[in-house]
Design an enzyme around this catalytic site. Sequence first.
Site, mmCIF file in Angstrom:
data_model
loop_
_atom_site.group_PDB
_atom_site.id
_atom_site.type_symbol
_atom_site.label_atom_id
_atom_site.label_comp_id
_atom_site.label_asym_id
_atom_site.label_seq_id
_atom_site.Cartn_x
_atom_site.Cartn_y
_atom_site.Cartn_z
ATOM 1 N N ASP A 154 25.038 41.515 -63.907
ATOM 2 C CA ASP A 154 24.825 40.388 -62.988
ATOM 3 C C ASP A 154 24.634 40.897 -61.557
ATOM 4 O O ASP A 154 23.813 40.388 -60.802
ATOM 5 C CB ASP A 154 26.012 39.414 -63.048
ATOM 6 C CG ASP A 154 26.265 38.921 -64.458
ATOM 7 O OD1 ASP A 154 25.280 38.725 -65.188
ATOM 8 O OD2 ASP A 154 27.438 38.767 -64.840
ATOM 9 N N HIS A 181 30.615 35.507 -66.865
ATOM 10 C CA HIS A 181 29.404 36.229 -67.248
ATOM 11 C C HIS A 181 28.540 35.420 -68.214
ATOM 12 O O HIS A 181 28.163 35.883 -69.274
ATOM 13 C CB HIS A 181 29.784 37.591 -67.858
ATOM 14 C CG HIS A 181 28.604 38.356 -68.374
ATOM 15 N ND1 HIS A 181 27.639 38.849 -67.532
ATOM 16 C CD2 HIS A 181 28.217 38.682 -69.629
ATOM 17 C CE1 HIS A 181 26.711 39.448 -68.251
ATOM 18 N NE2 HIS A 181 27.031 39.356 -69.530
#
Length: 339
Positions: A154, A181
Amino acid sequence: MTKVAVLGAAGGIGQPLSLLLKLDKAVTDLSLFDVVNVPGVGADLSHINTDAKVSYHLKSDNNGTGLQSALQGADIVIIPAGVPRKPGMTRDDLFKINGGICADLATGIATTCPDALVLVISNPVNSTVPIFAEVFKKHGSFNANKLFGVTWLDTVRANTFIAQATASYPTSFKVKVVGGHSGDTIVPLYSVTAADAYAKLSNEEESALIHRVQFGGDEVVQAKQGAGSATLSMAYAGYRFLKTFLNAKDLEEPIVESCYISLDESVKGAKETKAYLKELTGEDIEFFAMPCKLGSNGVESIEFDLLKAANDKERQLINVCANTLTGNINKGVSFIRGN
Ligand code: NAI
């Protein structure tokens, strides 16, 4: 001397990740584990003339004790084992299969190398990390400072995508990403960690950028047309995150990176983070991705001030994240507690 064990080493992420680790001078022993195909991967990698000693272990080796052999003496365990996401599948769909795999692997770690740093890549990370924590707690080996969900992809995407949106170099950014996530649990703190570039974007561009970071994985899943999810970028992200711990031994200052951790009170700064999140969202959040100071023994402290510096829009995103994330965490906990 650092022994790294890769669980799921023969997979799409495991193979390039193992290659990167084989090339790293700080790794002295590279232990590869999988349920299939790992002898081929291990033999292949072992021909590379770098110093890391390669060993490989199938689960079925020696009457089913392959996992224990793979984990013996490991300092760091990184886990890309499981089933990847296919088109139309959410990370949550993976939960049942990957949850069982993670619980087995966690038991192996708890009984063989309970002091190792444990880096979980297997999705859905929001739920698999709580599974690891629960299994470790059952075995009395839970150390919140040493268990991580790898959310570095990310961060990698947040840096790349703002560079693309502002025609700059990706390496000029060190964006911190918080939350969880998957989808809207991913919250890039652009206003705090990339303020100048971010200020140049219109509201629409800002929203498009955040959406792209949150759902960037889907671009890869669609482009691979059924062949799986991110592997090469994930191997890079996993290696870069793990490298933090390899480097930490030689650095005087700890490194700050975002990762998904338990907000257990034994982690310095967790109590403040939890209280702040409770005040902001009304939720008791037990696991959260935060920028952390990392050293060779794991988390040294949470960089709580970065979270407090979030702007209104980011605080709203954290609110949205909190609800989904709490559900994901409870799912992981219930998977082991059976309630
Ligand atoms: P893959 O299917 O190519 O590889 C998974 C490997 O795990 C296979 O070699 C398989 O044999 C092995 N495996 C299955 N059961 C096992 C067990 N009990 N013990 C050890 N190994 C076992 O999948 P890929 O693409 O490498 O993805 C792996 C995982 O990583 C998936 O859960 C995927 O969703 C996740 N992932 C996580 C990301 C993140 O940012 N954290 C990003 C991309 C994928």
